[in-house]
Motif scaffolding. Sequence first.
Motif, short mmCIF file in Angstrom:
data_model
loop_
_atom_site.label_atom_id
_atom_site.label_comp_id
_atom_site.label_asym_id
_atom_site.label_seq_id
_atom_site.Cartn_x
_atom_site.Cartn_y
_atom_site.Cartn_z
N ASN A 45 0.84 -1.20 0.00
CA ASN A 45 0.00 0.00 0.00
C ASN A 45 0.86 1.24 0.00
OD1 ASN A 45 -2.36 -1.53 0.17
ND2 ASN A 45 -2.13 -1.71 2.39
N SER A 46 0.28 2.39 -0.40
CA SER A 46 1.00 3.66 -0.33
C SER A 46 1.44 3.89 1.10
CB SER A 46 0.11 4.80 -0.79
OG SER A 46 -0.19 4.64 -2.15
N ARG A 47 2.71 4.27 1.27
CA ARG A 47 3.25 4.44 2.62
C ARG A 47 3.93 5.78 2.76
NH1 ARG A 47 6.94 -0.59 3.12
NH2 ARG A 47 7.50 0.25 1.13
N ARG A 48 3.65 6.43 3.87
CA ARG A 48 4.32 7.68 4.21
C ARG A 48 5.47 7.42 5.18
NH1 ARG A 48 -1.39 10.40 5.48
NH2 ARG A 48 -2.07 10.55 3.34
N PHE A 49 5.30 6.41 6.03
CA PHE A 49 6.28 6.11 7.07
C PHE A 49 6.69 4.65 6.98
CE2 PHE A 49 3.51 9.43 8.90
CZ PHE A 49 4.47 10.39 9.17
N ILE A 50 7.96 4.39 7.31
CA ILE A 50 8.48 3.03 7.36
C ILE A 50 9.15 2.85 8.71
CG2 ILE A 50 10.12 1.39 6.37
CD1 ILE A 50 9.82 2.92 3.72
N ARG A 51 8.74 1.86 9.47
CA ARG A 51 9.39 1.57 10.75
C ARG A 51 10.83 1.15 10.50
NH1 ARG A 51 6.32 0.43 15.54
NH2 ARG A 51 4.20 1.13 15.21
N GLY A 52 11.76 1.77 11.22
CA GLY A 52 13.17 1.50 11.00
C GLY A 52 13.75 0.34 11.77
N GLU A 53 13.08 -0.09 12.84
CA GLU A 53 13.64 -1.13 13.69
C GLU A 53 13.85 -2.42 12.91
OE1 GLU A 53 11.43 1.70 16.36
OE2 GLU A 53 10.92 0.69 14.51
N GLY A 54 15.09 -2.93 13.00
CA GLY A 54 15.42 -4.21 12.40
C GLY A 54 15.50 -4.24 10.89
N LYS A 55 15.45 -3.09 10.24
CA LYS A 55 15.49 -3.05 8.77
C LYS A 55 16.79 -2.44 8.28
CE LYS A 55 10.58 -2.93 8.15
NZ LYS A 55 9.47 -2.06 8.28
N THR A 56 17.13 -2.79 7.06
CA THR A 56 18.28 -2.17 6.41
C THR A 56 17.76 -1.40 5.20
OG1 THR A 56 18.70 -4.13 5.07
CG2 THR A 56 19.90 -3.95 7.16
N PHE A 57 18.44 -0.34 4.88
CA PHE A 57 18.08 0.54 3.77
C PHE A 57 19.34 0.75 2.93
CE2 PHE A 57 15.40 1.43 7.41
CZ PHE A 57 14.13 1.29 6.87
N ALA A 58 19.64 -0.22 2.11
CA ALA A 58 20.90 -0.22 1.37
C ALA A 58 20.88 0.66 0.13
CB ALA A 58 21.28 -1.64 0.99
N HIS A 59 19.70 1.05 -0.34
CA HIS A 59 19.60 1.81 -1.58
C HIS A 59 18.62 2.96 -1.43
CE1 HIS A 59 21.71 -1.49 -3.49
NE2 HIS A 59 20.82 -2.31 -2.97
N GLN A 60 18.81 3.95 -2.26
CA GLN A 60 17.88 5.07 -2.40
C GLN A 60 17.55 5.77 -1.08
OE1 GLN A 60 15.14 2.58 -4.60
NE2 GLN A 60 15.56 3.79 -6.43
N ARG A 61 18.60 6.03 -0.32
CA ARG A 61 18.44 6.81 0.91
C ARG A 61 18.29 8.28 0.56
NH1 ARG A 61 22.75 4.72 5.43
NH2 ARG A 61 22.11 2.52 5.49
N CYS A 62 17.55 9.00 1.40
CA CYS A 62 17.43 10.44 1.21
C CYS A 62 17.35 11.13 2.56
CB CYS A 62 16.22 10.79 0.35
SG CYS A 62 14.61 10.47 1.10
N LEU A 63 17.49 12.44 2.52
CA LEU A 63 17.39 13.30 3.70
C LEU A 63 16.22 14.25 3.49
CD1 LEU A 63 21.17 14.19 3.81
CD2 LEU A 63 20.00 12.76 5.49
#
Length: 173
Positions: A45-63
């Motif tokens: 589903n369309s998401r505005r927020f992603i819970r960060g606990e226990g996840k990795t974000f190896a690509h397409q990071r932004c500030l």
Amino acid sequence: MEAMPFESDAPLGSRRAIIRRNPITGIPQLISAAWGLDGRIPGDNSRRFIRGEGKTFAHQRCLIPMSEFQVTNGERKFRVVLEDGNHFFFAGVWQPSSGDKDIAYAVITLQANPDVFFYQERHGAVLLRRQNMAWLDLTQSEGELLVARPPRSFLVEEVGPRGLEDRQRRLAL
């Protein structure tokens, strides 16, 4: 472009400035993006927020740059700023454009720090200016960067009911 207050109840598709690495040149760039990943992945589903606990974000990071974020608690609205007055960033991820879908982003969240927890259980993962390149360049792990700020890091001020004009200190970009 100016950094506006981050409002967690802004509508899906609201545009704001984000900083990402250009996928072709690798150079950091400031672009306008739509809020909310669009669910191109089946069952997502369309998401505005992603819970960060226990996840990795190896690509397409932004500030997501800002000088404050705002939270609502019932009909009350609050401004949250760093105690020292500096601007900061939310950690995020972006999604490329595809067909009629524009570049989009989502905010990575974590458990609220003690200053904010009274008003809201979670908030965006706050990165200080000295951490911004570590996030974009993947030079530090999520476990090192996506942590709640210590107590007394934020000042929280009521700004009034939803809909009233905000008294935002603007951050020129």
